[in-house]
Design an enzyme around this catalytic site. Structure first.
Site, PDB file in Angstrom:
ATOM      1  CG  ASP A 274      45.007  44.769  47.619  1.00 63.02           C
ATOM      2  OD1 ASP A 274      44.565  44.387  46.516  1.00 63.02           O
ATOM      3  OD2 ASP A 274      44.309  44.790  48.660  1.00 63.02           O
TER       4      ASP A 274
ATOM      5  CG  HIS B  42      42.580  45.828  39.481  1.00 64.22           C
ATOM      6  ND1 HIS B  42      41.241  46.027  39.247  1.00 64.22           N
ATOM      7  CD2 HIS B  42      42.650  44.797  40.364  1.00 64.22           C
ATOM      8  CE1 HIS B  42      40.530  45.179  39.972  1.00 64.22           C
ATOM      9  NE2 HIS B  42      41.359  44.409  40.648  1.00 64.22           N
TER      10      HIS B  42
ATOM     11  CB  VAL C 135      37.769  47.294  42.027  1.00 65.59           C
ATOM     12  CG1 VAL C 135      37.822  48.768  41.622  1.00 65.59           C
ATOM     13  CG2 VAL C 135      37.818  47.163  43.551  1.00 65.59           C
TER      14      VAL C 135
ATOM     15  CG  HIS D 182      45.464  41.383  42.112  1.00 70.21           C
ATOM     16  ND1 HIS D 182      45.028  41.713  43.376  1.00 70.21           N
ATOM     17  CD2 HIS D 182      44.356  41.443  41.315  1.00 70.21           C
ATOM     18  CE1 HIS D 182      43.723  41.951  43.344  1.00 70.21           C
ATOM     19  NE2 HIS D 182      43.292  41.786  42.106  1.00 70.21           N
TER      20      HIS D 182
END
Ligand code: AMP
Length: 117
Positions: A37, A108, A104, A110
């Site tokens: 990230d 995804h 976004v 994290h």
């Protein structure tokens, strides 16, 4: 960000997947990309995303074949092991939609670690 929204092929992760933008890559195979990230909120903060164009967790789970969903989560486990997070433990999180704080619009996960060292 609604589940009825169309996938935006110009979102930042789509551009990384397309090779238009760089990333600090951790792992890649034919279906998955993982990179650090850009604004980490933990000592280790990796984003893991399927290459399939899907907006959110819900889109991915609803649209991808079950084997692909299972394989994606197995890949996250493998990455956690490879980067040395498995022994200390780690946090997985997935912001979903506007109400979940997702910024976004490409699904995804994290993968955060080193939080309590
Ligand atoms: P989310 O709020 O779950 O959508 O998280 C988006 C994450 O993407 C944030 O943690 C950002 O710091 C990260 N991010 C945005 N642009 C980039 C980029 N170009 N490279 C790496 N990470 C990024």
């Amino acid at each position: 960000m609604s589940i009825f929204q169309e996938y935006d092929p110009t979102n930042v992760f789509a551009r990384i997947l397309g090779g238009d933008l760089p990333c600090d890559k951790v792992y890649e195979d034919d279906k998955t990309l993982a990179f650090h990230d850009i604004n980490p909120s933990a000592p280790v903060h990796i984003l893991v995303l399927p290459k399939r164009p899907c907006i959110s967790f819900l889109d991915f789970v609803n649209q991808a074949p079950t084997e692909e969903v299972a394989s994606f989560f197995k890949t996250i486990a493998r990455i956690a092991e490879q980067v040395g997070l498995a022994s200390h433990g780690f946090r997985l999180s997935c912001n979903t939609g506007e109400g979940g704080g997702q910024e976004v619009p490409h699904f995804h996960v994290h993968l955060c670690g080193g939080l309590h060292i």
